[in-house]
Design a protein around this motif. Structure first.
Motif, PDB file in Angstrom:
ATOM      1  N   GLY A  89       3.474  15.919  -2.496  1.00 63.18           N
ATOM      2  CA  GLY A  89       2.795  15.614  -1.246  1.00 63.18           C
ATOM      3  C   GLY A  89       2.178  14.232  -1.270  1.00 63.18           C
ATOM      4  O   GLY A  89       2.074  13.590  -2.326  1.00 63.18           O
ATOM      5  N   ILE A  90       1.779  13.756  -0.109  1.00 66.34           N
ATOM      6  CA  ILE A  90       1.188  12.431   0.043  1.00 66.34           C
ATOM      7  C   ILE A  90      -0.092  12.554   0.858  1.00 66.34           C
ATOM      8  O   ILE A  90      -0.138  13.299   1.845  1.00 66.34           O
ATOM      9  N   LEU A  91      -1.138  11.828   0.449  1.00 66.64           N
ATOM     10  CA  LEU A  91      -2.384  11.787   1.199  1.00 66.64           C
ATOM     11  C   LEU A  91      -2.848  10.342   1.346  1.00 66.64           C
ATOM     12  O   LEU A  91      -2.910   9.596   0.357  1.00 66.64           O
ATOM     13  N   ASN A  92      -3.168   9.950   2.571  1.00 67.29           N
ATOM     14  CA  ASN A  92      -3.812   8.663   2.793  1.00 67.29           C
ATOM     15  C   ASN A  92      -5.297   8.780   2.461  1.00 67.29           C
ATOM     16  O   ASN A  92      -5.947   9.763   2.848  1.00 67.29           O
ATOM     17  N   ALA A 131       3.910  10.574   6.934  1.00 66.42           N
ATOM     18  CA  ALA A 131       5.336  10.793   7.202  1.00 66.42           C
ATOM     19  C   ALA A 131       6.043   9.538   7.704  1.00 66.42           C
ATOM     20  O   ALA A 131       7.274   9.541   7.846  1.00 66.42           O
ATOM     21  N   ASP A 132       5.301   8.464   7.947  1.00 71.80           N
ATOM     22  CA  ASP A 132       5.909   7.230   8.430  1.00 71.80           C
ATOM     23  C   ASP A 132       6.759   6.589   7.334  1.00 71.80           C
ATOM     24  O   ASP A 132       6.480   6.761   6.138  1.00 71.80           O
ATOM     25  N   PRO A 133       7.789   5.843   7.703  1.00 67.13           N
ATOM     26  CA  PRO A 133       8.632   5.187   6.699  1.00 67.13           C
ATOM     27  C   PRO A 133       7.862   4.116   5.935  1.00 67.13           C
ATOM     28  O   PRO A 133       6.933   3.500   6.476  1.00 67.13           O
ATOM     29  N   TYR A 183       3.232   0.928   3.278  1.00 66.46           N
ATOM     30  CA  TYR A 183       3.616   0.964   4.692  1.00 66.46           C
ATOM     31  C   TYR A 183       3.961  -0.419   5.246  1.00 66.46           C
ATOM     32  O   TYR A 183       4.541  -0.530   6.324  1.00 66.46           O
ATOM     33  N   GLY A 184       3.580  -1.475   4.528  1.00 63.33           N
ATOM     34  CA  GLY A 184       3.703  -2.819   5.064  1.00 63.33           C
ATOM     35  C   GLY A 184       2.372  -3.270   5.630  1.00 63.33           C
ATOM     36  O   GLY A 184       1.501  -2.453   5.947  1.00 63.33           O
ATOM     37  N   GLY A 185       2.224  -4.562   5.785  1.00 63.51           N
ATOM     38  CA  GLY A 185       0.923  -5.116   6.160  1.00 63.51           C
ATOM     39  C   GLY A 185       0.554  -5.027   7.618  1.00 63.51           C
ATOM     40  O   GLY A 185      -0.576  -5.339   7.998  1.00 63.51           O
TER      41      GLY A 185
END
Length: 317
Positions: A232-235, A135-137, A125-127
């Protein structure tokens, strides 16, 4: 609820996260195929009646079919684990994160497994992404993060082509007994070298979430059990955060008999360092995952385990 034993393949099986993951799989009755490089220290997992260990370098072409076929679930942990630029070699992310993933997927073919779990990173996601959601870029700022993004992309393509259930777990800072790198291990090492002074890289305001390795293992198991067809993606992040200054204070408090002066180098710790990152793990929580350790508890128990309850040279007890 009764667990139906699975056949699991784990890459990076003897590493910091892989070891407790394999141990948990075996404890619940699964059969585990462990892939990793030769261990640097003896492991009680090698020789277990329900486990088989294979020394394989996933960065090299090889005939892996006899080893990797026939599993219900794959946990792919093998990758470059050093996120500081220049510390792991110029091609480490390309070869060990992207290349190993591509070769593994190619070797698996289009029939198996039914579920694939990949360990990725919050750094995609960037720092400065704050409360990033799945869903964020993505905005990778280091080659480490870029390698994770690329590995996710190849897994997404593989899942779409094979119709398996695949999930990328974007991990926050995972810590715990046995960790050898990262901020907590670095701070403990510095205190061993100089018990009177503890230097923190950066200005001390870098804020992150810390996940105990046991909670991380639990998250990976939930991810595998709830994965849906497709990608899928999970944090995987804790419910709270700590600044680097707070981490230093917790580590100092966990040290045996020390009261070091805490100093800061100023500026950024290093290029691409996460300064404000606390991924939103509500999606994983909705699936039944709940961390058993706060960030502070995870840091404290990790530091205590690294100190080993012994007196640091120069300290008084």
């Amino acid at each position: 609820m009764t667990h139906t034993p699975l056949k699991a393949l784990v890459t990076g099986a003897l590493g910091f996260i892989g070891t407790p993951l394999c141990r948990r799989l075996l404890e619940r009755g699964d059969t585990v195929t462990m892939l990793d490089l030769p261990p640097k220290a003896p492991s009680d997992l090698i020789g277990h009646s329900s486990a088989s260990y294979h020394s394989l370098d996933l960065t090299r072409e090889s005939d892996w079919e006899r080893v990797i076929r026939g599993h219900d679930v794959v946990f792919h942990l093998a990758a470059n684990t050093e996120n500081r630029p220049g510390m792991a070699g110029r091609l480490a992310d390309y070869e060990h994160t992207v290349g190993a993933t591509v070769r593994l997927l190619y070797a698996l073919g289009d029939k198996e497994p039914t579920t694939f779990v990949l360990t990725s990173s919050q750094l995609v996601y960037g720092g400065r992404a704050g409360r990033a959601r799945e869903a964020d870029p993505v905005h990778p700022q280091t080659t480490f993060a870029a390698g994770k993004v690329a590995a996710e992309a190849f897994l997404c393509a593989y899942a779409n082509a094979t119709h398996i259930s695949a999930v990328a777990c974007r991990l926050a800072n995972v810590i715990g007994p046995g960790i050898r790198r990262g901020v907590v291990a670095d701070l403990v090492h510095r205190l061993r070298e100089d018990p009177d002074k503890l230097q923190v890289l950066g200005n001390g305001q870098q804020r992150r979430s810390y996940v105990h390795v046991d909670d991380c293992v639990a998250a990976l198991l939930v991810a595998a059990a709830t994965a849906q067809p497709g990608f899928g993606i999970l944090n995987v992040s804790n419910t709270d955060t700590l600044t680097a200054a707070e981490v230093a204070s917790v580590v100092a408090a966990a040290s045996p008999g020390l009261a070091p002066a805490i100093e800061y180098s100023g500026g950024s710790a290093w290029q691409g360092d996460a300064t404000a990152l606390h991924p939103d793990a509500s999606k994983l929580a909705a699936l039944g995952w709940k961390p058993q350790h706060t960030s502070r508890e995870a840091v404290s128990s990790t530091a205590q385990s690294l100190f080993g309850g012994s007196t640091v040279q120069g300290a008084t007890t």
